[in-house]
Design a protein around this motif. Structure first.
Motif, short mmCIF file in Angstrom:
data_model
loop_
_atom_site.label_atom_id
_atom_site.label_comp_id
_atom_site.label_asym_id
_atom_site.label_seq_id
_atom_site.Cartn_x
_atom_site.Cartn_y
_atom_site.Cartn_z
N GLY A 1 0.82 -1.21 0.00
CA GLY A 1 0.00 0.00 0.00
C GLY A 1 0.85 1.24 0.00
O GLY A 1 2.05 1.20 -0.27
N LEU A 2 0.20 2.35 0.32
CA LEU A 2 0.84 3.66 0.35
C LEU A 2 1.06 4.06 1.81
O LEU A 2 0.13 3.98 2.62
CB LEU A 2 -0.03 4.68 -0.36
CG LEU A 2 0.43 6.14 -0.28
CD1 LEU A 2 1.75 6.32 -1.00
CD2 LEU A 2 -0.66 7.05 -0.89
N VAL A 3 2.27 4.47 2.12
CA VAL A 3 2.60 4.87 3.49
C VAL A 3 3.57 6.05 3.43
O VAL A 3 4.33 6.18 2.47
CB VAL A 3 3.22 3.68 4.27
CG1 VAL A 3 4.55 3.25 3.67
CG2 VAL A 3 3.34 3.99 5.74
N GLN A 4 3.53 6.89 4.43
CA GLN A 4 4.45 8.00 4.49
C GLN A 4 5.82 7.55 4.99
O GLN A 4 5.94 6.54 5.70
CB GLN A 4 3.91 9.09 5.41
CG GLN A 4 2.72 9.84 4.83
CD GLN A 4 2.33 11.03 5.72
OE1 GLN A 4 2.54 11.03 6.92
NE2 GLN A 4 1.76 12.05 5.07
N ALA A 5 6.83 8.28 4.63
CA ALA A 5 8.19 7.98 5.10
C ALA A 5 8.19 7.93 6.63
O ALA A 5 7.57 8.75 7.29
CB ALA A 5 9.16 9.03 4.59
N GLY A 6 8.91 6.93 7.15
CA GLY A 6 8.94 6.71 8.59
C GLY A 6 7.87 5.77 9.10
O GLY A 6 7.92 5.33 10.26
N GLY A 7 6.91 5.45 8.24
CA GLY A 7 5.83 4.57 8.63
C GLY A 7 6.19 3.10 8.51
O GLY A 7 7.34 2.74 8.22
N SER A 8 5.18 2.26 8.73
CA SER A 8 5.39 0.82 8.73
C SER A 8 4.34 0.12 7.87
O SER A 8 3.23 0.61 7.71
CB SER A 8 5.29 0.26 10.16
OG SER A 8 6.27 0.81 11.00
N LEU A 9 4.73 -1.02 7.35
CA LEU A 9 3.82 -1.93 6.66
C LEU A 9 4.20 -3.35 7.02
O LEU A 9 5.38 -3.64 7.27
CB LEU A 9 3.90 -1.75 5.14
CG LEU A 9 3.17 -0.59 4.50
CD1 LEU A 9 3.47 -0.56 3.00
CD2 LEU A 9 1.67 -0.69 4.71
N ARG A 10 3.21 -4.23 6.97
CA ARG A 10 3.47 -5.65 7.18
C ARG A 10 2.97 -6.41 5.97
O ARG A 10 1.77 -6.41 5.68
CB ARG A 10 2.78 -6.16 8.44
CG ARG A 10 3.12 -7.60 8.78
CD ARG A 10 2.47 -8.02 10.09
NE ARG A 10 2.79 -9.39 10.46
CZ ARG A 10 3.89 -9.73 11.14
NH1 ARG A 10 4.76 -8.82 11.50
NH2 ARG A 10 4.12 -11.01 11.44
N LEU A 11 3.88 -7.04 5.27
CA LEU A 11 3.53 -7.85 4.12
C LEU A 11 3.35 -9.30 4.56
O LEU A 11 4.10 -9.79 5.42
CB LEU A 11 4.62 -7.78 3.05
CG LEU A 11 5.02 -6.39 2.56
CD1 LEU A 11 6.06 -6.52 1.45
CD2 LEU A 11 3.83 -5.60 2.10
N SER A 12 2.40 -9.96 3.96
CA SER A 12 2.17 -11.37 4.23
C SER A 12 2.16 -12.16 2.94
O SER A 12 1.77 -11.65 1.89
CB SER A 12 0.83 -11.57 4.96
OG SER A 12 0.87 -11.00 6.25
#
Length: 122
Positions: free
Chosen positions: A10-21
């Motif tokens: 997805g789309l996230v701002q710099a410094g943010g987090s994502l979790r891929l599965s």
């Protein structure tokens, strides 16, 4: 035959987090080594992280402690937790699996998912 399906991009701002599965089909997934790669247009597919059947882990040099790969064999799932994301992390992320030796190049993997887009805005 193993089928891999990624999710969580997805789309996230710099410094943010994502979790891929990545969910895998097949009853022998626990014996497979799995990895995450990423690719941007015009560039080679780049190694991100790998986890072996015995949970040994490897990371690309650029990760520098920001990403964590894990697996849940009971759920046939491998995950990539990405923290402190940077705009240069923008890419399509691919899950891969292989029944052979744990590797860190794309040539070491036999099965691939379709990819999930990660976009990090500045």
């Amino acid at each position: 035959q193993v089928q891999l399906v990624e999710s969580g991009g997805g789309l996230v701002q710099a410094g943010g987090s994502l979790r891929l599965s990545c969910v895998a089909s097949g009853r022998t997934f626990s014996s497979y080594n799995t990895g995450w790669f990423r690719q941007t247009p015009g560039k080679e597919r780049e190694f991100v992280a790998a986890i072996g059947s015995a949970s040994t882990t490897y990371y690309g040099d650029f990760v520098k402690g920001r990403f964590t790969i894990s697996r849940d064999n009971a759920k046939n799932t491998v995950s990539l937790q990405m923290n402190s994301l940077k705009p240069e992390d923008t890419a399509v992320y691919y899950c891969a699996a292989h029944p052979g030796a744990l590797g860190t190049t794309r040539y070491d993997y036999l099965y691939w998912g379709q990819g999930t887009q990660v976009t990090v805005s500045s």
